[in-house]
Design an enzyme around this catalytic site. Structure first.
Site, PDB file in Angstrom:
ATOM      1  N   ASP A 206      27.352  43.128  49.153  1.00  0.00           N
ATOM      2  CA  ASP A 206      27.723  43.868  50.460  1.00  0.00           C
ATOM      3  C   ASP A 206      27.073  45.441  50.049  1.00  0.00           C
ATOM      4  O   ASP A 206      26.047  45.472  50.644  1.00  0.00           O
ATOM      5  CB  ASP A 206      29.514  43.749  50.430  1.00  0.00           C
ATOM      6  CG  ASP A 206      30.125  44.462  51.728  1.00  0.00           C
ATOM      7  OD1 ASP A 206      29.328  44.319  52.774  1.00  0.00           O
ATOM      8  OD2 ASP A 206      31.057  44.913  51.658  1.00  0.00           O
TER       9      ASP A 206
ATOM     10  N   ASP B 222      29.101  35.515  44.996  1.00  0.00           N
ATOM     11  CA  ASP B 222      29.546  34.982  46.051  1.00  0.00           C
ATOM     12  C   ASP B 222      28.553  35.917  47.302  1.00  0.00           C
ATOM     13  O   ASP B 222      27.809  35.431  48.208  1.00  0.00           O
ATOM     14  CB  ASP B 222      30.887  34.885  46.498  1.00  0.00           C
ATOM     15  CG  ASP B 222      31.731  36.412  46.376  1.00  0.00           C
ATOM     16  OD1 ASP B 222      30.949  37.159  45.964  1.00  0.00           O
ATOM     17  OD2 ASP B 222      32.956  36.190  46.167  1.00  0.00           O
TER      18      ASP B 222
ATOM     19  N   ARG C 114      40.079  31.244  50.276  1.00  0.00           N
ATOM     20  CA  ARG C 114      38.974  30.914  49.594  1.00  0.00           C
ATOM     21  C   ARG C 114      38.706  29.200  49.650  1.00  0.00           C
ATOM     22  O   ARG C 114      37.647  28.782  49.149  1.00  0.00           O
ATOM     23  CB  ARG C 114      39.479  31.052  47.890  1.00  0.00           C
ATOM     24  CG  ARG C 114      39.494  32.556  47.625  1.00  0.00           C
ATOM     25  CD  ARG C 114      39.749  32.823  46.178  1.00  0.00           C
ATOM     26  NE  ARG C 114      40.003  34.172  45.868  1.00  0.00           N
ATOM     27  CZ  ARG C 114      39.451  35.297  45.509  1.00  0.00           C
ATOM     28  NH1 ARG C 114      38.098  35.080  45.894  1.00  0.00           N
ATOM     29  NH2 ARG C 114      39.878  36.400  45.470  1.00  0.00           N
TER      30      ARG C 114
ATOM     31  N   LYS D  17      24.691  40.782  52.780  1.00  0.00           N
ATOM     32  CA  LYS D  17      24.749  41.723  53.951  1.00  0.00           C
ATOM     33  C   LYS D  17      23.908  42.717  53.720  1.00  0.00           C
ATOM     34  O   LYS D  17      24.371  43.882  53.506  1.00  0.00           O
ATOM     35  CB  LYS D  17      26.294  42.256  54.220  1.00  0.00           C
ATOM     36  CG  LYS D  17      27.069  40.960  54.773  1.00  0.00           C
ATOM     37  CD  LYS D  17      28.370  41.700  55.307  1.00  0.00           C
ATOM     38  CE  LYS D  17      29.730  41.481  54.165  1.00  0.00           C
ATOM     39  NZ  LYS D  17      30.911  41.670  54.665  1.00  0.00           N
TER      40      LYS D  17
ATOM     41  N   VAL E  56      33.321  38.021  56.162  1.00  0.00           N
ATOM     42  CA  VAL E  56      33.629  36.387  55.975  1.00  0.00           C
ATOM     43  C   VAL E  56      34.580  35.787  55.157  1.00  0.00           C
ATOM     44  O   VAL E  56      34.770  36.612  54.120  1.00  0.00           O
ATOM     45  CB  VAL E  56      32.136  35.876  55.787  1.00  0.00           C
ATOM     46  CG1 VAL E  56      31.231  35.968  57.166  1.00  0.00           C
ATOM     47  CG2 VAL E  56      31.617  36.448  54.548  1.00  0.00           C
TER      48      VAL E  56
HETATM   49  P1  IMP Z   1      29.940  45.227  47.041  1.00  0.00           P
HETATM   50  O1  IMP Z   1      30.335  45.726  45.744  1.00  0.00           O
HETATM   51  O2  IMP Z   1      30.188  46.123  47.959  1.00  0.00           O
HETATM   52  O3  IMP Z   1      28.673  44.670  46.897  1.00  0.00           O
HETATM   53  O4  IMP Z   1      31.060  44.062  47.201  1.00  0.00           O
HETATM   54  C1  IMP Z   1      31.015  42.734  46.619  1.00  0.00           C
HETATM   55  C2  IMP Z   1      32.327  42.256  46.617  1.00  0.00           C
HETATM   56  O5  IMP Z   1      33.138  42.472  47.721  1.00  0.00           O
HETATM   57  C3  IMP Z   1      32.058  40.705  46.546  1.00  0.00           C
HETATM   58  O6  IMP Z   1      32.095  40.008  45.527  1.00  0.00           O
HETATM   59  C4  IMP Z   1      33.317  40.120  47.627  1.00  0.00           C
HETATM   60  O7  IMP Z   1      34.447  39.959  46.551  1.00  0.00           O
HETATM   61  C5  IMP Z   1      33.557  41.536  48.340  1.00  0.00           C
HETATM   62  N1  IMP Z   1      33.339  41.185  49.688  1.00  0.00           N
HETATM   63  C6  IMP Z   1      32.196  41.801  50.279  1.00  0.00           C
HETATM   64  N2  IMP Z   1      32.082  41.400  51.556  1.00  0.00           N
HETATM   65  C7  IMP Z   1      32.959  40.377  51.803  1.00  0.00           C
HETATM   66  C8  IMP Z   1      33.307  39.539  52.825  1.00  0.00           C
HETATM   67  O8  IMP Z   1      32.705  39.508  53.949  1.00  0.00           O
HETATM   68  N3  IMP Z   1      34.234  38.634  52.533  1.00  0.00           N
HETATM   69  C9  IMP Z   1      34.983  38.553  51.493  1.00  0.00           C
HETATM   70  N4  IMP Z   1      34.709  39.328  50.545  1.00  0.00           N
HETATM   71  C10 IMP Z   1      33.820  40.358  50.541  1.00  0.00           C
HETATM   72 MG    MG Z   2      33.955  39.273  44.403  1.00  0.00          MG
END
Ligand code: IMP
Ligand code: MG
Length: 171
Positions: free
Chosen positions: A96, A93, A158, A124, A146
């Site tokens: 981040d 999805d 969701r 992002k 978001v």
């Molecule tokens: P990462 O490991 O920091 O890249 O995070 C990835 C996961 O964090 C995604 O699969 C989402 O489940 C969650 N996540 C990151 N940013 C957001 C956001 O803005 N809204 C909701 N979930 C987020």
């Molecule tokens: Mg996720």
């Protein structure tokens, strides 16, 4: 909550991504969706791809109930099928910090797929702390939290058809 990406724009972009993926994988592809957030994107993306598609799911937990990554990642549910020699496209999805996908790609690479790439609806880039190469990106968005179209805050929102900015709650 402010709408960042309306449902109609999501629909158009997912169609474009599906067409592109279909052209890149004429012999078919295994879509691996990361539970739970990517399920909505997976369902629409799969239907936008013309060629043969199989789907599978993997469960990863890196976030608690809040908005900030714990930095810890674990495999909560594994794939049902072996992926050695298979063209695999991981469907996520949002990217981040990159911690989740950086870890997952390492795990999947060890299983010797024929190819391994990522399709993410949202990116992002400002937030990245671990390198992740995303082959297909729906939308690059600013550093805002978001929800909607699969994305949650504490398991809520969701089911919103648009992607909206959740303001107020502490990070
Ligand atoms: P990462 O490991 O920091 O890249 O995070 C990835 C996961 O964090 C995604 O699969 C989402 O489940 C969650 N996540 C990151 N940013 C957001 C956001 O803005 N809204 C909701 N979930 C987020
Ligand atoms: Mg996720």
């Amino acid at each position: 909550m402010r709408v960042l990406v309306p449902a109609e724009r999501i629909r158009e972009r997912v169609r474009e991504m599906g067409a592109e993926i279909g052209r890149d994988y004429p012999e078919g592809v295994l879509l691996v969706a990361i539970l739970k957030g990517a399920c909505f994107f997976l369902a629409d993306l799969a239907r936008a791809i013309a060629g043969p598609v199989r789907i599978d799911f993997i469960g990863i937990s890196s976030y608690g109930r809040g908005k900030t990554s714990s930095g810890e990642v674990k495999l909560a549910k594994d794939l049902d099928t072996a992926i050695d020699g298979v063209d695999v496209l991981v469907v996520e999805d949002i990217v981040d910090s990159g911690i989740t996908l950086n870890y997952l790609m390492e795990v999947l690479r060890q299983r010797r797929p024929r190819s391994l790439r990522i399709a993410a609806l949202l990116d992002k880039p400002e937030r990245r702390v671990r390198p992740v190469e995303v082959a297909y990106v729906g939308f690059q968005i600013p550093d805002e939290f978001v929800v909607g179209y699969g994305l949650d805050y504490a398991e809520q929102y969701r089911n919103l058809p648009d992607i909206r900015v959740l303001e107020g709650a502490a990070k």
